[in-house]
Design an enzyme around this catalytic site. Sequence first.
Site, mmCIF file in Angstrom:
data_model
loop_
_atom_site.group_PDB
_atom_site.id
_atom_site.type_symbol
_atom_site.label_atom_id
_atom_site.label_comp_id
_atom_site.label_asym_id
_atom_site.label_seq_id
_atom_site.Cartn_x
_atom_site.Cartn_y
_atom_site.Cartn_z
ATOM 1 N N HIS A 1 0.995 -1.103 -0.551
ATOM 2 C CA HIS A 1 -0.018 0.024 -0.177
ATOM 3 C C HIS A 1 0.798 1.140 -0.255
ATOM 4 C CE1 HIS A 1 -3.718 -2.035 1.407
ATOM 5 N NE2 HIS A 1 -3.307 -2.287 0.859
ATOM 6 N N TYR B 1 -8.947 5.133 8.287
ATOM 7 C CA TYR B 1 -8.849 5.765 9.878
ATOM 8 C C TYR B 1 -10.143 6.139 9.563
ATOM 9 C CZ TYR B 1 -4.117 2.634 10.448
ATOM 10 O OH TYR B 1 -3.419 1.426 10.634
ATOM 11 N N PRO C 1 -2.880 -0.398 19.507
ATOM 12 C CA PRO C 1 -2.958 -0.885 18.034
ATOM 13 C C PRO C 1 -2.614 0.134 16.484
ATOM 14 C CG PRO C 1 -4.756 -1.485 18.592
ATOM 15 C CD PRO C 1 -4.136 -1.047 19.840
ATOM 16 N N LYS D 1 2.227 -1.041 15.810
ATOM 17 C CA LYS D 1 3.811 -0.836 15.295
ATOM 18 C C LYS D 1 3.790 -1.989 16.134
ATOM 19 C CE LYS D 1 4.564 2.592 13.128
ATOM 20 N NZ LYS D 1 5.321 2.219 12.286
ATOM 21 N N TYR E 1 4.363 6.238 10.028
ATOM 22 C CA TYR E 1 4.100 4.894 9.738
ATOM 23 C C TYR E 1 4.199 4.126 8.645
ATOM 24 C CZ TYR E 1 -0.385 1.933 8.897
ATOM 25 O OH TYR E 1 -1.531 1.460 8.210
HETATM 26 P P1 FAD Z 1 3.326 -12.789 21.195
HETATM 27 O O1 FAD Z 1 2.798 -12.949 19.899
HETATM 28 O O2 FAD Z 1 2.347 -12.751 21.985
HETATM 29 O O3 FAD Z 1 5.120 -13.965 21.240
HETATM 30 C C1 FAD Z 1 4.091 -14.559 22.399
HETATM 31 C C2 FAD Z 1 4.673 -16.381 22.462
HETATM 32 O O4 FAD Z 1 5.130 -16.142 23.562
HETATM 33 C C3 FAD Z 1 2.996 -16.368 22.324
HETATM 34 O O5 FAD Z 1 2.899 -17.189 21.707
HETATM 35 C C4 FAD Z 1 2.674 -17.273 24.270
HETATM 36 O O6 FAD Z 1 1.814 -18.305 23.886
HETATM 37 C C5 FAD Z 1 3.891 -17.446 24.565
HETATM 38 N N1 FAD Z 1 4.779 -17.941 25.606
HETATM 39 C C6 FAD Z 1 3.709 -17.257 27.034
HETATM 40 N N2 FAD Z 1 3.976 -17.359 28.370
HETATM 41 C C7 FAD Z 1 5.471 -18.394 27.338
HETATM 42 C C8 FAD Z 1 5.681 -19.668 28.750
HETATM 43 N N3 FAD Z 1 5.970 -19.462 30.262
HETATM 44 N N4 FAD Z 1 6.472 -20.555 28.319
HETATM 45 C C9 FAD Z 1 6.783 -20.299 27.213
HETATM 46 N N5 FAD Z 1 5.991 -19.550 26.425
HETATM 47 C C10 FAD Z 1 5.278 -18.683 26.621
HETATM 48 N N6 FAD Z 1 1.608 -5.313 16.059
HETATM 49 C C11 FAD Z 1 2.000 -3.963 14.411
HETATM 50 O O7 FAD Z 1 2.866 -4.424 14.307
HETATM 51 N N7 FAD Z 1 1.047 -3.999 13.178
HETATM 52 C C12 FAD Z 1 -0.874 -3.908 13.357
HETATM 53 O O8 FAD Z 1 -1.309 -4.216 12.503
HETATM 54 C C13 FAD Z 1 -0.896 -4.706 15.479
HETATM 55 N N8 FAD Z 1 -1.894 -5.102 14.971
HETATM 56 C C14 FAD Z 1 -2.820 -5.580 15.609
HETATM 57 C C15 FAD Z 1 -3.610 -6.011 16.346
HETATM 58 C C16 FAD Z 1 -4.531 -6.729 17.891
HETATM 59 C C17 FAD Z 1 -5.833 -6.873 17.806
HETATM 60 C C18 FAD Z 1 -3.538 -6.522 18.839
HETATM 61 C C19 FAD Z 1 -4.326 -7.109 19.980
HETATM 62 C C20 FAD Z 1 -2.357 -6.641 18.635
HETATM 63 C C21 FAD Z 1 -2.186 -6.251 17.243
HETATM 64 N N9 FAD Z 1 -0.576 -5.596 17.368
HETATM 65 C C22 FAD Z 1 -0.511 -4.937 16.213
HETATM 66 C C23 FAD Z 1 0.762 -6.236 18.020
HETATM 67 C C24 FAD Z 1 1.603 -8.130 17.896
HETATM 68 O O9 FAD Z 1 -0.045 -7.982 17.226
HETATM 69 C C25 FAD Z 1 2.307 -7.175 18.647
HETATM 70 O O10 FAD Z 1 2.593 -6.811 19.311
HETATM 71 C C26 FAD Z 1 3.150 -8.802 18.489
HETATM 72 O O11 FAD Z 1 2.187 -9.687 18.569
HETATM 73 C C27 FAD Z 1 3.844 -8.869 19.620
HETATM 74 O O12 FAD Z 1 4.824 -10.404 19.003
HETATM 75 P P2 FAD Z 1 5.207 -11.175 19.994
HETATM 76 O O13 FAD Z 1 6.528 -12.149 19.523
HETATM 77 O O14 FAD Z 1 5.860 -10.336 21.292
HETATM 78 O O15 FAD Z 1 4.414 -11.532 21.152
HETATM 79 C C1 DHB Z 2 -4.504 -3.654 11.399
HETATM 80 C C2 DHB Z 2 -4.104 -3.336 12.617
HETATM 81 C C3 DHB Z 2 -3.862 -2.542 13.335
HETATM 82 O O1 DHB Z 2 -3.927 -2.070 14.451
HETATM 83 C C4 DHB Z 2 -3.696 -1.135 12.489
HETATM 84 O O2 DHB Z 2 -3.427 -0.039 12.736
HETATM 85 C C5 DHB Z 2 -3.565 -1.005 11.392
HETATM 86 C C6 DHB Z 2 -4.122 -2.524 10.454
HETATM 87 C C7 DHB Z 2 -4.886 -4.982 10.834
HETATM 88 O O3 DHB Z 2 -5.333 -5.946 11.605
HETATM 89 O O4 DHB Z 2 -4.344 -5.078 9.987
#
Ligand code: FAD
Ligand code: DHB
Length: 393
Positions: A75, A204, A296, A300, A387
């Site tokens: 995009h 948005y 969110p 980021k 962004y």
């Molecule tokens: P996680 O993905 O949470 O992974 C952590 C892992 O550790 C999990 O699989 C968990 O099961 C495991 N774990 C936990 N405890 C233990 C344990 N004791 N032993 C072993 N394993 C364990 N980010 C963006 O960049 N862009 C977006 O558009 C965006 N949109 C989002 C929309 C929503 C609705 C949500 C909820 C989040 C969004 N995010 C977005 C955020 C993004 O999803 C998270 O920041 C990302 O998942 C972080 O990755 P991580 O690997 O740090 O943690």
């Molecule tokens: C999506 C999630 C976000 O948090 C955002 O800011 C933009 C897009 C997505 O899930 O596509």
Amino acid sequence: MLEVRTQVAIIGAGPAGLLLGHLLSREGIDNVIFEHRSREYVEHRVRAGVIEYGIAELLSDAGVGERMRRDGLVHHGIELRFDRASHRVALSELAGGKSITVYGQQEVVKDLVAARLELGAPLYFEAEVTSLDGLTTDRPSLEVATSEGSMRVTSDFVAGCDGTFGVANRAIPENLVRRYERTYPFSWLGIIAQAPPATEELIYCRHENGFALYSMRSPEISRLYLGVRPEETLDEWPDERIWEELSLRLATDAVPEIGRGPILERGISALRSIVLEPMRYGRLFLAGDSAHIVPPTGAKGMNLALADVRALSRAFLARYQRGDEALLDVYSDTCLERVWRAEEFSTFMTQMLHPSYTDEFENGVQMARLRQVVTSEAAATVLARNYVNLCSV
Ligand code: FAD
Ligand code: DHB
């Protein structure tokens, strides 16, 4: 009890843990990943969707970007909607030609799991890390519970990539970590729908009823979010009400209706900011959501998580290849500078797009901000650069 010895023990197979493992394995640094959940669960957990320019390059350079480049949607702009009108922010024009890629987080996770299995590197699912020990010694250890019994893991270093509710951040003594936290008076109700996206770019939207976001995953699948009150539950939102409210908020004079379709997935998540300082305790290094959470609205969270492990993998490489710990020593400071910039941008986007239900002064300021972004090229440029490529610096 099974004894395991490795160089870097990684807790969590989200984007952070999996990419870290991959980057280390490619350089011959021995590592083991322990994930509490099943493979099926982590590969289908619907979350983020927007990948920054430099983070897409990081995935490609790591050899795990092939499917993202093929199936991801590139995009060059986003829409800001308010007062029943749409305004395009020309991201690429304003951000030096750079673009974003829309590609589901669970697809990134699938690509990383596949790459790991292809390398034959150890990855244990349904293996919960229950305790961490000796983090300030040169032989930290973990206890891991699996359905087949317990494991005791000793390593040189531990990477806590286990999200906010994991064990790693709790292993740091409270007096040695500073926790910054803010909760926002909103949650997001997110759905995946079998409906062709309304437009080619993300929308948005600020409406007096609340925030709305139109995103997508493919030409057939839309991803939409509604800002709701924190106490609201999914039971209060039957399909019909979700579509009515999305239609109402997203309507413009030019396009008064959005397409509808069956809802395939739904969830509610609270909006919060958390920062832990420092992101290190002895030989434990935190990365991703275990160290910080952003609301969110700035898209980021996953980008920050991947940027952390880019820095951490470089630091481990310097340590193992040259015996140089300088990058490990500055890891936390390096990441936190970027984390705070992401907090600033995510707060800015959140506060600009979620109307207050109680504070009319705040709403006046919000509208002024939105009008500034859509009329001032300088203001739009700051938004576009943040962004598209905040995590790449
Ligand atoms: P996680 O993905 O949470 O992974 C952590 C892992 O550790 C999990 O699989 C968990 O099961 C495991 N774990 C936990 N405890 C233990 C344990 N004791 N032993 C072993 N394993 C364990 N980010 C963006 O960049 N862009 C977006 O558009 C965006 N949109 C989002 C929309 C929503 C609705 C949500 C909820 C989040 C969004 N995010 C977005 C955020 C993004 O999803 C998270 O920041 C990302 O998942 C972080 O990755 P991580 O690997 O740090 O943690
Ligand atoms: C999506 C999630 C976000 O948090 C955002 O800011 C933009 C897009 C997505 O899930 O596509």
